[in-house]
Structure formats: structure tokens, C-alpha cells
Design a protein around this motif. Structure first.
Motif, PDB file in Angstrom:
ATOM      1  N   SER A   1     -36.192  -4.153  45.062  1.00 60.21           N
ATOM      2  CA  SER A   1     -36.412  -3.867  43.647  1.00 60.21           C
ATOM      3  C   SER A   1     -37.243  -2.604  43.454  1.00 60.21           C
ATOM      4  N   THR A   2     -38.352  -2.503  44.192  1.00 55.83           N
ATOM      5  CA  THR A   2     -39.285  -1.394  43.966  1.00 55.83           C
ATOM      6  C   THR A   2     -38.816  -0.086  44.619  1.00 55.83           C
TER       7      THR A   2
ATOM      8  N   CYS B   1     -48.193   0.679  44.447  1.00 58.25           N
ATOM      9  CA  CYS B   1     -48.164   0.472  45.905  1.00 58.25           C
ATOM     10  C   CYS B   1     -49.185  -0.592  46.315  1.00 58.25           C
ATOM     11  N   LEU B   2     -50.359  -0.547  45.707  1.00 59.40           N
ATOM     12  CA  LEU B   2     -51.377  -1.564  45.990  1.00 59.40           C
ATOM     13  C   LEU B   2     -50.888  -2.945  45.575  1.00 59.40           C
ATOM     14  N   ILE B   3     -50.280  -3.041  44.397  1.00 63.98           N
ATOM     15  CA  ILE B   3     -49.798  -4.333  43.908  1.00 63.98           C
ATOM     16  C   ILE B   3     -48.662  -4.852  44.787  1.00 63.98           C
ATOM     17  N   ILE B   4     -47.792  -3.966  45.257  1.00 67.96           N
ATOM     18  CA  ILE B   4     -46.732  -4.379  46.186  1.00 67.96           C
ATOM     19  C   ILE B   4     -47.335  -4.940  47.465  1.00 67.96           C
TER      20      ILE B   4
ATOM     21  N   GLY C   1     -34.665   0.118  35.952  1.00 67.12           N
ATOM     22  CA  GLY C   1     -35.466  -0.931  36.574  1.00 67.12           C
ATOM     23  C   GLY C   1     -34.787  -2.285  36.495  1.00 67.12           C
ATOM     24  N   SER C   2     -34.159  -2.574  35.353  1.00 68.75           N
ATOM     25  CA  SER C   2     -33.457  -3.849  35.186  1.00 68.75           C
ATOM     26  C   SER C   2     -32.289  -3.969  36.156  1.00 68.75           C
ATOM     27  N   LEU C   3     -31.584  -2.865  36.369  1.00 62.65           N
ATOM     28  CA  LEU C   3     -30.450  -2.876  37.293  1.00 62.65           C
ATOM     29  C   LEU C   3     -30.896  -3.265  38.694  1.00 62.65           C
ATOM     30  N   TRP C   4     -31.971  -2.642  39.170  1.00 65.16           N
ATOM     31  CA  TRP C   4     -32.450  -2.942  40.520  1.00 65.16           C
ATOM     32  C   TRP C   4     -33.141  -4.291  40.584  1.00 65.16           C
TER      33      TRP C   4
ATOM     34  N   ILE D   1     -40.531  -2.505  35.167  1.00 62.45           N
ATOM     35  CA  ILE D   1     -39.512  -3.551  35.132  1.00 62.45           C
ATOM     36  C   ILE D   1     -39.239  -4.077  36.536  1.00 62.45           C
ATOM     37  N   ALA D   2     -39.071  -3.165  37.498  1.00 60.59           N
ATOM     38  CA  ALA D   2     -38.710  -3.556  38.858  1.00 60.59           C
ATOM     39  C   ALA D   2     -39.809  -4.357  39.538  1.00 60.59           C
ATOM     40  N   LEU D   3     -41.065  -3.940  39.369  1.00 65.69           N
ATOM     41  CA  LEU D   3     -42.180  -4.596  40.052  1.00 65.69           C
ATOM     42  C   LEU D   3     -42.671  -5.827  39.304  1.00 65.69           C
ATOM     43  N   TYR D   4     -43.106  -5.644  38.064  1.00 68.27           N
ATOM     44  CA  TYR D   4     -43.669  -6.769  37.316  1.00 68.27           C
ATOM     45  C   TYR D   4     -42.593  -7.796  36.953  1.00 68.27           C
ATOM     46  N   GLY D   5     -41.362  -7.318  36.789  1.00 63.83           N
ATOM     47  CA  GLY D   5     -40.272  -8.257  36.557  1.00 63.83           C
ATOM     48  C   GLY D   5     -40.026  -9.140  37.772  1.00 63.83           C
ATOM     49  N   PHE D   6     -40.086  -8.541  38.968  1.00 63.46           N
ATOM     50  CA  PHE D   6     -39.854  -9.334  40.174  1.00 63.46           C
ATOM     51  C   PHE D   6     -41.028 -10.267  40.457  1.00 63.46           C
TER      52      PHE D   6
END
Length: 333
Positions: A176-177, A151-154, A273-276, A217-222
Motif C-alpha cells: 500500500s505505502t 516512514c516512522l509510522i510504517i 492512494g485508494s487504488l493501492w 489514504i494508503a497508510l492510515y487507511g491500511f
């Protein structure tokens, strides 16, 4: 150190696996930097040549003449000039493929296939590492997927996007998240799979899929996608992609080492995570084609300092969270 590895075969296997993964990622990164652009250009060239020769075939020309509407629709799906052409087609194909893999994994888990037996085999070996000296480092890594830290990183990423005057990127970030988190939560409630019996840290939710693996995947990938889009240097794009993959792999591996999840839970999380992530990137690319996002950016000193400060804050926060939240759990385990 060598004596410790000789006495603990599981620890030796884990370190060997981590080293092998890092070496493979490094090799792929080097090859991609050296040959990637050339290979991509050749792929596009051969695709154009194949398309040219295919359209000249008598059978294809006959079908085009008999079904102009259908052929026009299909031809539009492979046009590179607009988002609803080849770009959207590729995203739909990738999303469908990932969804099919997720469905197949779910079927294997539910029907207690061989993968479940392998899950318990891996879990039994990881339980031996409860008193290993690497556990503290693994806990710091796993904190990168904790809810408070993500949440902080977002929030930090949203601030950076706002300062760079690219607020519409936040739409994809939230899709994504939030989408992956809700999908993971609903999947946990639906399958209600119990966590491994030798769990090291206390968790109240079900096991499948791994929420940490999903959000990584969802956060760091985005975030990697944002950085890659803002970078014109191909070598740096490859390095950023490789770094994101490495972080996600380490977070997923940490969940297995801590016996928080089975191997299939982590694989399921990666797929969810990859899907989103694909959905979020698709929406972001659509916003880009609509003129809402302009990726060209002149980096000011303030922008660079802000990004560096956010990275430092995230690193400190994840470390503090590990020591003040997870470590007490470890002491009482």
C-alpha cells in the motif's frame, strides 16, 4: 475570534467547511452504528433472493445449458465461500472504478477543463490565509503526511504486527505505502504540473497528484483496515473507519490551505492512494484465505501498552517535525 472571522471571509469559509465535514462524518458514523448491521444483513438477503429468482428465469437456464463453461466461471465469481469468488470480484470492480475516476480526473487536468479554473479560484482564496492564526495547526496536521513521519509510522506498525505474531500483514502495508508512493512519484514526473504560485512551504517536487494525500489514504487507511480486522465490535469498526477518513480529509485539506497543492491534486492523491489501498487489502485477504494471517487475537496488557506507546510516539514525532522542519520554512516564506 468573531471579529477575526468577520474580517477574513476565507477563514470563516474554511472553518465552516471543516465544521460541516466533521458534522457529516459524525452523522454518518452515528447512523452506521445504529443501523449498519441491519442494513448489511438486508442487502445480503435481497442479493440472495435476487440471485435465486434470476437463476430460475428460462432465459438464464437456457444460457446455462448452452454455455456450461462460461456460466460456471461466472457463477464462481459470485461465490462467497472462497477469496477468488465474490471477494475478489468486489475488489476488482472497486479498483477498476477508482482507476477510471483517476483517469477521468487526469484528462480534466491535462485538457484544462473547468476543474483547473476552480483550482486557481480556490488557491487564490487560500493565499489570503498566509498570516492566519490557524496556519500553525494546519502545519501540524500536514506533517502527518510527511515522508519522515510516515516512514516512522510504517516502522511502528510493522513492529506492532511482529509483536502480535502477524508478520504477513506487513506485506500488505508495504504494498500500500511503497506502491502508492512510487505511483505518485511517477505521476508527478509524467504530468509535471507546477505547484500554486502562492505556495507557503518550499517543495521541490511537482504538484499532481498530492503525495501527502496519496500516502494518507494508503497508510492510515491500511492501519484502519488492520484495526477493524482485529476488532469484532461493529460500533468500534465504524468509529475506526470514521477516524481514518477524518485524518485523511484533514491532511488533504491542509495541503490546500497551505497552497502546496490545488484541489484536483488532492483529489488525485486520494484516488491514487485508494487504488493501492484496494490492492493491498486484496493481497492481505488472499493471505488470510491461505491461512497465513489469523485475525483472532487475545489482547495482552503488553500489546495494549505497545499500541498506546506507538500512538504517542507518532503524535510527538509529527508535532516535532512540524515545528523543527516546516515552521522554519514558514518564517522564511
Amino acid at each position: 475570534m468573531f471579529a477575526l472571522l468577520q474580517e477574513n471571509a476565507q477563514l470563516a469559509s474554511l472553518i465552516a467547511t471543516m465544521v460541516a465535514v466533521l458534522l457529516v462524518l459524525s452523522l454518518i458514523e452515528v447512523l452506521a452504528i445504529r443501523y449498519g448491521e441491519r442494513v448489511l444483513r438486508r442487502i445480503w438477503h435481497y442479493m440472495e433472493v435476487a440471485r435465486f429468482h434470476l437463476l430460475r428465469q428460462p432465459l438464464i437456464q437456457h444460457l446455462v445449458e448452452r454455455h456450461p463453461a462460461l456460466s460456471g466461471f461466472l457463477a464462481a465469481r459470485f461465490q462467497r465461500e472462497h477469496f477468488f469468488g465474490l471477494t475478489l470480484t468486489m475488489f476488482v470492480v472497486m479498483g477498476g472504478y477508482v482507476l477510471a475516476l483517476y483517469a477521468g480526473l487526469v484528462e480534466d487536468v491535462v485538457e484544462a477543463e473547468a476543474i483547473v479554473a476552480f483550482d486557481h479560484y480556490v488557491s487564490a482564496h487560500m493565499s489570503v490565509l498566509r498570516s492566519s492564526p490557524i496556519i500553525s495547526s494546519v502545519i501540524v496536521i500536514t506533517s502527518l503526511g510527511a515522508a519522515a513521519v510516515t516512514c516512522l509510522i510504517i516502522a511502528l506498525t510493522s513492529i506492532v504486527c511482529a509483536v502480535l505474531r502477524k508478520p504477513y500483514i506487513i506485506v500488505g502495508l508495504l504494498i500500500s505505502t511503497i506502491g502508492s508512493t512510487l505511483f505518485s512519484f511517477l505521476s508527478k514526473m509524467l504530468f509535471a504540473r507546477e505547484r500554486p504560485t502562492e505556495i507557503l512551504l518550499t517543495e521541490q517536487t511537482y504538484s499532481f497528484p498530492s503525495g501527502h494525500a496519496t500516502i494518507s489514504i494508503a497508510l492510515y487507511g491500511f492501519i484502519a483496515y488492520i484495526a477493524i480486522r482485529l476488532t469484532s465490535n461493529f460500533a468500534w469498526q465504524v468509529r475506526l473507519f470514521s477516524l481514518a477518513v477524518m485524518i485523511c480529509v484533514l491532511v488533504g485539506l491542509s495541503r490546500i490551505v497551505l497552497n502546496e497543492h490545488y484541489l484536483s491534486d488532492v483529489l488525485g492523491g486520494f484516488l491514487a492512494g485508494s487504488l493501492w489501498l484496494i490492492v493491498a487489502i486484496s493481497v492481505t485477504e488472499w493471505l488470510t484465505s491461505a491461512g497465513k494471517i489469523h485475525w483472532q487475537h487475545t489482547w495482552r496488557t503488553f500489546d495494549r501498552v505497545l499500541v498506546a506507546a506507538c500512538l504517542i510516539i507518532a503524535a510527538i514525532a509529527s508535532t516535532l517535525y512540524a515545528y523543527f522542519h516546516y515552521m522554519p520554512m514558514l518564517g522564511s516564506a
